[in-house]
Design a protein around this motif. Structure first.
Motif, PDB file in Angstrom:
ATOM      1  N   ASN A 384      -3.167  -0.807   6.360  1.00 14.56           N
ATOM      2  CA  ASN A 384      -2.431   0.032   5.416  1.00 14.56           C
ATOM      3  C   ASN A 384      -2.415  -0.666   4.061  1.00 14.56           C
ATOM      4  N   LEU A 385      -2.759   0.082   3.006  1.00 11.20           N
ATOM      5  CA  LEU A 385      -2.719  -0.493   1.666  1.00 11.20           C
ATOM      6  C   LEU A 385      -1.292  -0.913   1.322  1.00 11.20           C
ATOM      7  N   ILE A 386      -1.168  -2.063   0.656  1.00 10.50           N
ATOM      8  CA  ILE A 386       0.143  -2.549   0.261  1.00 10.50           C
ATOM      9  C   ILE A 386       0.029  -3.204  -1.111  1.00 10.50           C
ATOM     10  N   GLY A 387       0.915  -2.858  -2.009  1.00  9.96           N
ATOM     11  CA  GLY A 387       0.853  -3.379  -3.369  1.00  9.96           C
ATOM     12  C   GLY A 387      -0.188  -2.656  -4.204  1.00  9.96           C
ATOM     13  N   GLU A 388      -0.399  -3.166  -5.402  1.00  4.83           N
ATOM     14  CA  GLU A 388      -1.323  -2.556  -6.359  1.00  4.83           C
ATOM     15  C   GLU A 388      -2.628  -3.347  -6.423  1.00  4.83           C
ATOM     16  N   THR A 389      -3.637  -2.741  -7.062  1.00  4.49           N
ATOM     17  CA  THR A 389      -4.876  -3.477  -7.344  1.00  4.49           C
ATOM     18  C   THR A 389      -4.593  -4.498  -8.437  1.00  4.49           C
ATOM     19  N   ASN A 390      -4.984  -5.751  -8.202  1.00  8.91           N
ATOM     20  CA  ASN A 390      -4.682  -6.849  -9.121  1.00  8.91           C
ATOM     21  C   ASN A 390      -5.941  -7.250  -9.876  1.00  8.91           C
ATOM     22  N   THR A 391      -5.813  -7.391 -11.184  1.00 11.35           N
ATOM     23  CA  THR A 391      -6.945  -7.709 -12.050  1.00 11.35           C
ATOM     24  C   THR A 391      -6.667  -9.000 -12.808  1.00 11.35           C
ATOM     25  N   TRP A 392      -7.650  -9.894 -12.840  1.00 15.50           N
ATOM     26  CA  TRP A 392      -7.563 -11.086 -13.663  1.00 15.50           C
ATOM     27  C   TRP A 392      -8.969 -11.588 -13.955  1.00 15.50           C
ATOM     28  N   GLU A 393      -9.067 -12.582 -14.814  1.00 17.44           N
ATOM     29  CA  GLU A 393     -10.362 -13.022 -15.330  1.00 17.44           C
ATOM     30  C   GLU A 393     -10.672 -14.454 -14.923  1.00 17.44           C
ATOM     31  N   GLY A 394     -11.972 -14.700 -14.693  1.00 23.24           N
ATOM     32  CA  GLY A 394     -12.516 -16.044 -14.637  1.00 23.24           C
ATOM     33  C   GLY A 394     -12.086 -16.900 -13.469  1.00 23.24           C
ATOM     34  N   GLN A 395     -12.270 -18.209 -13.663  1.00 25.01           N
ATOM     35  CA  GLN A 395     -12.011 -19.192 -12.613  1.00 25.01           C
ATOM     36  C   GLN A 395     -10.547 -19.636 -12.706  1.00 25.01           C
ATOM     37  N   SER A 396      -9.659 -18.726 -12.306  1.00 30.25           N
ATOM     38  CA  SER A 396      -8.226 -18.969 -12.385  1.00 30.25           C
ATOM     39  C   SER A 396      -7.559 -18.381 -11.149  1.00 30.25           C
ATOM     40  N   ILE A 397      -6.287 -18.748 -10.954  1.00 35.29           N
ATOM     41  CA  ILE A 397      -5.556 -18.263  -9.791  1.00 35.29           C
ATOM     42  C   ILE A 397      -4.741 -17.033 -10.164  1.00 35.29           C
ATOM     43  N   LYS A 398      -4.404 -16.270  -9.127  1.00 35.13           N
ATOM     44  CA  LYS A 398      -3.584 -15.077  -9.307  1.00 35.13           C
ATOM     45  C   LYS A 398      -2.696 -14.929  -8.075  1.00 35.13           C
ATOM     46  N   GLN A 399      -1.398 -14.777  -8.285  1.00 38.20           N
ATOM     47  CA  GLN A 399      -0.493 -14.470  -7.187  1.00 38.20           C
ATOM     48  C   GLN A 399      -0.293 -12.965  -7.117  1.00 38.20           C
ATOM     49  N   ILE A 400      -0.547 -12.398  -5.947  1.00 42.22           N
ATOM     50  CA  ILE A 400      -0.448 -10.955  -5.758  1.00 42.22           C
ATOM     51  C   ILE A 400       0.647 -10.667  -4.734  1.00 42.22           C
ATOM     52  N   HIS A 401       1.316  -9.530  -4.926  1.00 39.47           N
ATOM     53  CA  HIS A 401       2.519  -9.250  -4.146  1.00 39.47           C
ATOM     54  C   HIS A 401       2.455  -7.852  -3.541  1.00 39.47           C
ATOM     55  N   GLY A 402       3.123  -7.715  -2.420  1.00 38.71           N
ATOM     56  CA  GLY A 402       3.284  -6.417  -1.785  1.00 38.71           C
ATOM     57  C   GLY A 402       4.506  -6.446  -0.897  1.00 38.71           C
ATOM     58  N   GLU A 403       5.079  -5.274  -0.622  1.00 41.75           N
ATOM     59  CA  GLU A 403       6.245  -5.242   0.244  1.00 41.75           C
ATOM     60  C   GLU A 403       6.317  -3.924   0.995  1.00 41.75           C
ATOM     61  N   SER A 404       7.073  -3.931   2.077  1.00 42.97           N
ATOM     62  CA  SER A 404       7.303  -2.741   2.885  1.00 42.97           C
ATOM     63  C   SER A 404       8.797  -2.648   3.150  1.00 42.97           C
ATOM     64  N   THR A 405       9.366  -1.454   3.008  1.00 41.16           N
ATOM     65  CA  THR A 405      10.787  -1.275   3.224  1.00 41.16           C
ATOM     66  C   THR A 405      11.080  -1.074   4.715  1.00 41.16           C
ATOM     67  N   GLU A 406      12.357  -1.122   5.056  1.00 42.65           N
ATOM     68  CA  GLU A 406      12.759  -1.007   6.456  1.00 42.65           C
ATOM     69  C   GLU A 406      12.346   0.329   7.061  1.00 42.65           C
ATOM     70  N   ASN A 407      12.293   1.382   6.231  1.00 39.52           N
ATOM     71  CA  ASN A 407      11.946   2.722   6.720  1.00 39.52           C
ATOM     72  C   ASN A 407      10.465   3.040   6.573  1.00 39.52           C
ATOM     73  N   SER A 408       9.680   2.044   6.210  1.00 38.22           N
ATOM     74  CA  SER A 408       8.255   2.266   5.995  1.00 38.22           C
ATOM     75  C   SER A 408       7.541   2.502   7.326  1.00 38.22           C
ATOM     76  N   SER A 409       6.419   3.208   7.237  1.00 34.40           N
ATOM     77  CA  SER A 409       5.593   3.432   8.429  1.00 34.40           C
ATOM     78  C   SER A 409       4.551   2.334   8.620  1.00 34.40           C
ATOM     79  N   ILE A 410       4.496   1.351   7.696  1.00 32.85           N
ATOM     80  CA  ILE A 410       3.544   0.251   7.841  1.00 32.85           C
ATOM     81  C   ILE A 410       4.039  -0.660   8.959  1.00 32.85           C
ATOM     82  N   PRO A 411       3.255  -0.862  10.010  1.00 33.30           N
ATOM     83  CA  PRO A 411       3.752  -1.628  11.163  1.00 33.30           C
ATOM     84  C   PRO A 411       3.660  -3.133  10.940  1.00 33.30           C
TER      85      PRO A 411
END
Length: 586
Positions: A384-411
């Protein structure tokens, strides 16, 4: 008032009464001293660091109040965890309290080289046909402080890790801890974080000569700090075959403020075991018997667990990050998880979780761009898709986030879960090649108090305070240990056997003083053995005092071969291990 040499505490009880079940209740709730065939008596216990056991104790109660005993008081049942002998080296045996025993102060082994003591206050006592109690008690402690700059610490509120150790003048000048000069010392090596056991057989098998060592003098050190120990069977003055040292060991940490957890060079962390010098630092012993009849809101059924996954499987120099990359080498991570995520592909990572209670969770992943172009990464959790598409440049790090609520259907599953990274760049002939690696991922989720691995650790939530009750299930052994991190070993909890699942549960209560109190519960099955035990001689030559124009640095195994060469040049052979020992704690 809390200052060096003086500590003044004020205790207040709103009310005291006898419940319908015959137990003495208080508001606010206090822990109860449970003794076999005796009524349980609420009391207050606090470990004080920086307070001498010779401190003068004065207490000033208000007017005594009386409650007639109109119902039979419930007597305590003393049930020990099965298969274990639990002795209390700190607690004070219960005796009927009178005015002269309103407060007691007993010395315990130094904590981080600072004098320490246990203060117990008994504002309630049972006298014949009535209960007497004081609504307000002021406790005054005065002593001559060893360190006039150190403010005493109440261990239950601040924890052992907040305490700054006290060093001797020699330690401050020489930078070699005093324990390294002990006549009895052994090097202990671990390479993962967990709970460890050392027995007499373990030590003697590796050549450690204990003779008639008194186990109460066992001390364990890591860098500058003495480590809390629990030693089964130490109070008879002999370290017998059935006795064992239990401690929490940590793998070698990453550099301070580094954005990763795995050390580049080694996971091995060195501890030093000494004996015969002075009594060692021990966990306090606290009663965790579930004596209170609590409402459901004081019995949480799940807690927030954070799982961190970080594997060093692929190395990259990251030469495009900065022209100062070599000067900043340890400040950035160079090791990542295989395989890489190429443009137009996805990679699945299997993540094991234990007993989720709800579908609510949060994910944070750190990804590293390897190529110099634009990266577009999306996450999936169990397809199941979670969070947004994350964009960044070059040889660097990126922290990406996602969450699901208690009533979500994501198992979210007990056992295997599938975490997926998708590189959205479509492979087009002649287009730039793209490559991204996963560095680490954190998953925070709500978990039942149940284990598949013989081990649970959790911290109390911000809204949890006062007496709380916990029921933990799923242990395959009834030999269960319960520790409150940096403070005490809890005992007298109840053990329940499930005849259907053939597993064991424990039920305990504790008084939560501050949020974030951390508990570790595990059975004997989960206790590990240390990686190495090496007998060591005390330091007899300081390396910074060697005056020679010809120094050979080599492993110990080369010394015999190299001694003639060193002698020819009037030089010295220096062990690599000795350099680590004297300049980097081992």
């Amino acid at each position: 008032v809390n200052q060096p040499g003086t500590l003044i505490l004020s205790i207040h009880l709103d009310s005291v009464w006898i419940s319908e079940s015959g137990t003495i209740q208080t508001l606010p709730k206090l822990k109860s001293l449970v003794q076999p065939e005796q009524p349980s008596v609420p009391y207050i216990s606090e470990t004080l660091v920086g307070v001498s056991q010779d401190a003068i104790l004065n207490y000033f109660p208000d007017d005594e109040r009386l409650i007639p005993i109109s119902t039979e008081l419930k007597l305590g049942i003393h049930e020990l965890p099965k298969g274990m002998e639990l002795s209390d080296n700190i607690s004070i045996p219960f005796q009927p309290q009178d005015y002269n025993q309103l407060g007691t102060l007993n010395g315990i082994p130094d904590i981080k080289n600072r004098s320490s003591a246990v203060l117990k206050i008994f504002p309630i006592s049972i006298d014949g046909e009535s209960i007497s109690w004081f609504a307000d008690v002021t406790i005054q402690l005065t002593w001559n402080p060893e360190d006039p700059s150190f403010t005493p610490v109440l261990l239950s509120m601040e924890g052992i890790h907040s305490i700054q150790p006290r060093y001797t003048a020699y330690r401050a000048m020489n930078q070699i801890p005093d324990y390294q000069y002990s006549q009895n010392i052994a090097k202990i090596v671990v390479d993962s974080t967990g709970w460890y056991r050392i027995t007499r057989s373990d030590l003697e098998t590796h050549g450690v000569v204990l003779n008639n060592a008194d186990p109460e003098t066992f001390q364990l050190w890591n860098e500058e700090d003495e480590i809390l120990l629990f030693i089964e069977g130490e109070h008879d003055g002999e370290f017998n075959d059935g006795d064992e040292i239990i401690f929490r060991g940590e793998k070698n940490p990453s550099p301070v403020n580094a954005p990763y957890q795995n050390n580049f060079y080694t996971d091995e962390n060195v501890y030093w075991l000494t004996w015969g010098n002075q009594d060692g630092l021990r966990y306090g012993q606290e009663n965790a018997y579930p004596s209170e009849d609590l409402p459901d809101w004081q019995k949480p059924i799940y807690f927030t667990q954070t799982v961190h996954i970080e594997k060093d499987e692929y190395f990259s120099r990251l030469g495009l990050v900065s022209d100062q990359v070599h000067q900043q080498w340890d400040g950035i991570d160079h090791f990542f998880m295989n395989p890489p995520v190429h443009n137009g592909t996805s990679v699945d990572y299997v993540i094991q979780l234990e007993h989720p209670a709800t579908n609510k969770f949060q994910i944070t992943a750190e990804v590293q761009g390897i190529t110099s172009n634009t990266h577009l990464i999306t996450m999936q959790w169990n397809e199941n898709l979670i969070g947004e598409t994350n964009t960044w440049e070059g040889q660097s790090i990126k922290q990406i986030h996602g969450e699901s609520t208690e009533n979500s259907s994501i198992p979210i599953y007990n056992g295997e879960n599938l975490f997926t990274l998708i590189n959205q760049e479509n492979p087009i002939e002649g287009s730039d090649y793209d490559q991204v690696y996963l560095n680490w991922v954190d998953i925070s989720y709500e978990r039942f108090f149940k284990t598949n691995s013989e081990y649970i650790h959790f911290s109390t939530e911000p809204n949890q305070s006062g007496i709380m009750e916990f029921l933990l299930r799923g242990f395959n052994s009834n030999n269960i240990y319960l520790f409150k991190k940096g403070i005490a070993r809890l005992q007298d909890f109840l053990i329940i056997e499930d005849d259907i699942s053939q597993t064991f549960s424990i039920r305990f209560q504790d008084n939560i003083i501050s949020p974030g109190t951390e508990y570790h519960i595990f059975s004997n099955i989960a206790i590990d053995t240390v990686k190495k035990i090496i007998p060591i001689e005390p330091i007899n030559t300081l390396l910074d005092e060697i005056m020679s124009a010809y120094i050979i640095v080599a492993p110990d195994s080369f010394h015999t071969i190299l001694e003639p060469l060193a002698g020819y040049h009037n030089g010295t052979v220096v062990s690599i291990d000795e350099i680590y020992r004297q300049y980097s704690y081992g």
